[in-house]
Design an enzyme around this catalytic site. Structure first.
Site, PDB file in Angstrom:
ATOM      1  N   CYS A 189     -24.420  61.264 -21.744  1.00 35.22           N
ATOM      2  CA  CYS A 189     -23.641  60.538 -20.857  1.00 35.22           C
ATOM      3  C   CYS A 189     -22.728  61.513 -20.371  1.00 35.22           C
ATOM      4  O   CYS A 189     -23.252  62.219 -19.177  1.00 35.22           O
ATOM      5  CB  CYS A 189     -22.830  59.573 -21.727  1.00 35.22           C
ATOM      6  SG  CYS A 189     -21.848  58.280 -21.075  1.00 35.22           S
TER       7      CYS A 189
ATOM      8  N   HIS B  10     -27.073  56.184 -23.272  1.00 34.44           N
ATOM      9  CA  HIS B  10     -26.886  56.752 -24.903  1.00 34.44           C
ATOM     10  C   HIS B  10     -28.070  56.456 -25.713  1.00 34.44           C
ATOM     11  O   HIS B  10     -28.329  55.540 -26.088  1.00 34.44           O
ATOM     12  CB  HIS B  10     -25.824  55.654 -25.313  1.00 34.44           C
ATOM     13  CG  HIS B  10     -24.238  56.002 -24.777  1.00 34.44           C
ATOM     14  ND1 HIS B  10     -23.932  57.188 -25.493  1.00 34.44           N
ATOM     15  CD2 HIS B  10     -23.698  55.440 -23.736  1.00 34.44           C
ATOM     16  CE1 HIS B  10     -22.611  57.214 -24.585  1.00 34.44           C
ATOM     17  NE2 HIS B  10     -22.526  56.223 -23.635  1.00 34.44           N
TER      18      HIS B  10
ATOM     19  N   GLU C  91     -28.696  57.257 -28.580  1.00 30.34           N
ATOM     20  CA  GLU C  91     -28.186  57.104 -30.006  1.00 30.34           C
ATOM     21  C   GLU C  91     -27.935  55.323 -30.066  1.00 30.34           C
ATOM     22  O   GLU C  91     -27.799  55.061 -31.129  1.00 30.34           O
ATOM     23  CB  GLU C  91     -27.291  57.817 -30.416  1.00 30.34           C
ATOM     24  CG  GLU C  91     -25.794  57.456 -29.824  1.00 30.34           C
ATOM     25  CD  GLU C  91     -25.361  57.924 -28.469  1.00 30.34           C
ATOM     26  OE1 GLU C  91     -24.256  57.680 -27.878  1.00 30.34           O
ATOM     27  OE2 GLU C  91     -26.288  58.550 -27.928  1.00 30.34           O
TER      28      GLU C  91
END
Length: 196
Positions: free
Chosen positions: A76, A178, A180
């Site tokens: 990001c 992202h 994650e």
């Protein structure tokens, strides 16, 4: 050991949780020596480019990141800060990637920030990624984007703009989205990075 760089950015904890789910030894640190000694480094975060670069410069982390020779993964704002310059605060960044970071300028009916799931398309520079990632949807939250360039390995389109979803130059890897927070596709991408 994976070092996750601790600096004045948000959303770092979600990266730690993702590494815990995968079962990878990691530590959150701003210690220069610990970062340099790590097998892999993740440079995550959400934040304002100018204030974040000021912190990185003042803390000496900017020079540490530029000096790293092991695989580094920017996520990001971490990806944007690896570029040469950002329109967010009109700031010079780390200069690993020569690309520029631009602000989305939405047309009628378009919303910024770009928030939600969007498709990524791999190109022929994406050999380090599992082929099944092509066409998967990943989770984005951003108002600025990186122009596609020679380091782009995947793209996404939003507001009529093609932008770099993922990049790579030498030992530096990056994702605008992202991973994650991107379910199975994101976990696969993290595992692919950890395997380089």
């Amino acid at each position: 050991m994976v070092a996750v760089i601790n600096y004045n950015a948000g959303n770092i904890r979600s990266v730690l949780y993702a590494l815990e789910r995968i079962g990878v030894a990691h530590e959150l640190t701003s210690d220069h020596d610990r970062i340099r000694a790590a097998d892999k480094v993740i440079f995550p975060g959400v934040g304002h480019a100018a204030s974040t670069m000021a912190h990185l410069n003042e803390s000496g982390l900017a020079d540490v990141i530029r000096s790293l020779t092991q695989p580094v993964f920017g996520v990001c704002v971490g990806m944007q800060l690896l570029c040469s310059h950002s329109e967010e605060g009109d700031v010079d960044c780390l200069g690993i990637f020569p690309e520029q970071v631009r602000q989305f300028r939405p047309g009628p009916g378009e919303k910024v920030p770009h928030m939600g799931w969007n498709e990524i398309r791999l190109n022929d520079r994406a050999g380090w990624l599992s082929p099944e990632i092509d066409g998967q949807h990943c989770y984005y939250v951003h108002s600025y984007y990186v122009e596609p360039g020679p380091d782009t390995v995947a793209t996404t389109n939003y507001c009529g703009v093609d932008f770099a979803a993922m990049m790579r130059r030498d030992n530096f890897y990056a994702a605008q989205f992202h991973p994650e927070k991107s379910a199975a596709a994101g976990e696969r991408i993290i595992r692919d990075f950890l395997a380089v």
